[in-house]
Each structure stands twice: as structure tokens, then as C-alpha cells.
Design a protein around this motif. Structure first.
Motif, PDB file in Angstrom:
ATOM      1  N   LEU A   1       0.826  -1.207   0.000  1.00 27.39           N
ATOM      2  CA  LEU A   1       0.000   0.000   0.000  1.00 27.39           C
ATOM      3  C   LEU A   1       0.861   1.258   0.000  1.00 27.39           C
ATOM      4  CD1 LEU A   1      -2.921  -0.731   2.513  1.00 27.39           C
ATOM      5  CD2 LEU A   1      -3.040  -0.580   0.014  1.00 27.39           C
TER       6      LEU A   1
ATOM      7  N   VAL B   1      -5.540   5.680   0.296  1.00 26.77           N
ATOM      8  CA  VAL B   1      -5.123   4.493   1.035  1.00 26.77           C
ATOM      9  C   VAL B   1      -6.014   4.143   2.225  1.00 26.77           C
ATOM     10  CG1 VAL B   1      -3.230   3.475   2.365  1.00 26.77           C
ATOM     11  CG2 VAL B   1      -2.736   4.786   0.295  1.00 26.77           C
TER      12      VAL B   1
ATOM     13  N   LYS C   1      -8.752   1.454   1.966  1.00 20.58           N
ATOM     14  CA  LYS C   1      -8.178   0.108   1.812  1.00 20.58           C
ATOM     15  C   LYS C   1      -7.705  -0.430   3.161  1.00 20.58           C
ATOM     16  CE  LYS C   1      -6.612   1.156  -2.898  1.00 20.58           C
ATOM     17  NZ  LYS C   1      -5.427   1.326  -3.781  1.00 20.58           N
TER      18      LYS C   1
END
Length: 374
Positions: A203, A210, A213
Motif C-alpha cells: 500500500l 489508502v 483500503k
């Protein structure tokens, strides 16, 4: 006292501006000895960048060490004060093996430490000052941020032996998701948990990209850490450096000493990070302290490799004279140049390779202009 910053070298100017930044934000300079008892570093050797340390025996027979680290000295010499936060900065030399020369080098280190009652604002303030520190050096910078507690939770879910955990942590730092999958497969780890940690390792991006996620990956298992990361990073993104702030879980420090948010700063033109920091409550505990702590260090010596324009001239004016020249005439010429803001050097002959704008010569008639390159 006014300092002519144009006369400073690149790293000297950076240090001067960083100190000014920290003092403006209420941080007090912490000064310390160049050496500590060697035992301090033996007890915390895994916290150090390198366990190569210069030692000597003092007059009392104690084994001492030239300081390879500043943070340990600050912790040792600070106090636990309830509901109080000590805000300190330093500008000190440390003695370490240089990566560029593979030999011991005296390295200038600048940084700050926030020790005591640490809350989310303290964390935000330190991260904000880290971003401002990078911006003072170059506007083309990136501050990468991670959270050790999120990494720790997902690693525990893997239920691996300690040695295998260390390998996975190393792979996260290298963004090696394939090797993570191989290790997890070798030990029969739950595939879903293995997939989570492999994805976390890769990531990278802005807070808005981000964070969704991360929430999906982590769920409720580390919700407090996720909320803290999102809150602090969102504030940073709104503080004027939004496009410079990234979440990157490959930023990882020793889990025996660090917890919470950790970060690393880079500027374009230098491969190595020039700033590194994070929360180190676990180190505080190891040193029998009740306080929390967060801080960072800037490594100005890395700026030696920073691409910058070479000075066009070494000095503005060279004044040539000989044994017959009148001393008062020389002194008056130097004073006149200094008053006009010009740098000047007096010589009987022009030094080899000296770059100058103007060449003057003192003779019987006074001062004569011989050459003018301005």
C-alpha cells in the motif's frame, strides 16, 4: 545577532533554519556531552543504527563511548513529569560508521523530541514540524507515514514463530509481497490473513487513496490505530503540504522499541532518507520511564550529495599588494568593499583556481582596477 546566511554552506544553512523553526514552535535546545557510559548503548544496542561504537576508558576507570545516538542521552537525562510535555531540540555531532566511506565519521544530527504526556495533537505537531523541516531543505519532498500498531496486529494474526515474524517484517520493509506469501505458506498460515499482510506491504499513496483500503484490511482489530492514523494524516494533508504526505507501510522500525506512528522523509535528488522518526514508548519502558515519546532526526550530512549549484565565485574582490604598498590604503580598500556588502581577500599573488569577480591592485597611485568579471 544577524547572520549572513549566504555565507553558510548548504548543510550549515539547513541547520540554522531548522533550529529557528523549532525555537519558533516552543522547543528548547538540549545540550549534552560528547560521550556517555558505554553501558547505556550496550543495553539498547538494537535501537542503534550500528553497534560499532568508539570507546575509551576515562580517568576513573569507566568505559565511555563517543555518542552514536542523541535520543538515548535525552531520555537518560530527562524526567517523568505528570501531565507535562518536554519539547526539546538538539544540534549535536554523533559518531557512526558512514555508509558512504564505511569508516567512522563525525556526523551532524539535528532533531527534536517530544517526551511526556503524548496525545494526538503532539503527534500531529511533530509530524507537521517534520514536513516543515523537509520543506526548508527542498519543496520537492515526500513524508511517508506508517503505523506500527496496525502492522503488529496483522502480524500477530499470522501466528508465526518469532524468527518467521522477523522475516515477514523485513519483507514488509522491502515491499516483498511474494516472499511474505511464501513464508506464510510454509507455516500453513490462514490464507486470508496472509493476503492481508501481503497487501498492506504494497500500500502506498495519499490519505484519501489508502485509508479506505486500510479500513477494509484491518476491520475492527486495530480500529483505534487506524482512526489515529487517519486523523493525523488528514490534518497534515490540509496544512499546506497535502500532496507531499503519503501512507507507506514499508516504513517500519524495530518493533521492540517503536510503537504507533513512524515516518521517513525524502527529498528529490537524494536516494537515502534525510529524516527519520516515530513514537518510541517501548524504548521509554525499557529505560524504566512512564512517559510517552515521539521525535525525529534530520541528517544534514546527506545533503553533501544533494544536487546544488556550484558557487560561481569564491570571493567578490581580490586586492593585490606588495611590500611597498601603503597599509592604510589597503585597509581603506578592504573596509570600502565590506561596507558595500562585498567579500574581499588580500593577497600578494593570486591563489591558484581562485574564482573572483574583481581584481584590484594597490600601487603608488592608490587602488587600481586590474580586472572586472562582474
Amino acid at each position: 545577532m544577524n547572520i549572513e546566511t549566504k555565507l553558510l554552506s548548504g548543510d550549515e544553512k539547513a541547520i540554522f533554519e531548522l533550529r529557528s523553526l523549532y525555537e519558533k514552535n516552543g522547543y528548547t535546545q538540549f545540550k549534552m556531552s560528547k560521550f556517555e557510559e558505554y553501558d547505556l548503548y550496550v543495553r539498547n544496542k538494537n535501537f542503534l543504527v550500528s553497534d560499532n561504537i568508539i570507546t575509551f576508558t576515562d580517568t576513573t576507570g569507566k568505559l565511555m563511548a563517543l555518542k552514536p545516538d542523541v535520543t538515548l542521552s535525552i531520555i537518560k537525562n530527562s524526567k517523568d513529569i505528570p501531565d507535562y510535555t518536554q519539547k526539546l531540540y538538539y544540534n549535536e555531532n554523533v559518531y557512526r560508521i558512514s555508509k558512504s566511506t564505511d569508516s567512522f565519521k563525525e556526523i551532524m544530527q539535528v532533531g527534536l523530541e517530544c517526551i511526556g504526556s503524548i496525545d494526538d495533537y503532539c503527534i500531529y505537531e511533530v509530524l507537521s514540524l517534520a514536513a516543515e523541516s523537509l520543506a526548508l531543505i527542498s519543496e520537492d519532498f515526500v513524508l511517508d507515514i506508517s503505523h506500527m500498531d496496525i502492522i503488529s496486529v496483522l502480524i500477530k494474526e499470522l501466528k508465526l514463530p518469532r524468527d518467521a515474524e522477523k522475516e515477514v517484517i523485513k519483507c514488509i520493509g522491502e515491499k516483498n509481497s511474494h516472499q511474505i506469501a511464501d513464508i506464510c505458506s510454509q507455516y500453513g498460515t490462514n490464507e486470508e490473513n496472509a493476503a492481508k499482510i501481503a497487501e498492506l506491504a504494497t500500500l502506498y499513496g495519499s490519505v484519501t487513496e489508502v485509508m479506505p483500503k486500510i479500513r477494509t484490511l484491518v476491520g475492527e482489530t486495530a480500529s483505534e490505530a487506524v482512526s489515529q492514523l487517519e486523523t493525523v494524516c488528514s490534518l497534515l494533508a490540509q496544512s499546506g503540504h497535502g500532496d507531499k504526505i503519503h501512507i507507506d507501510f514499508s516504513v517500519i522500525n524495530h518493533m521492540g522499541y517503536y510503537n504507533g506512528i513512524v515516518f521517513r522523509g525524502f527529498i528529490n535528488g537524494i536516494a537515502q532518507g534525510i529524516l527519520s522518526g516515530g513514537q518510541y514508548d517501548k524504548l521509554m519502558e525499557k529505560m524504566h520511564r512512564r512517559s510517552g515519546a515521539i521525535g525525529f532526526a534530520v541528517y544534514p550530512d546527506n545533503l553533501e550529495r544533494f544536487a546544488h549549484d556550484e558557487k560561481e565565485y569564491d570571493v567578490d574582490t581580490v586586492i593585490l599588494y606588495d611590500e611597498t604598498s601603503d597599509i592604510k590604503t589597503i585597509a581603506d580598500a578592504v573596509r570600502m568593499m565590506n561596507v558595500s556588502g562585498k567579500s574581499v581577500v588580500t593577497q600578494k599573488a593570486i591563489p591558484a583556481k581562485l574564482k573572483y569577480k574583481q581584481l584590484l591592485k594597490v600601487n603608488g597611485k592608490g587602488v587600481e582596477i586590474i580586472e572586472n568579471n562582474a
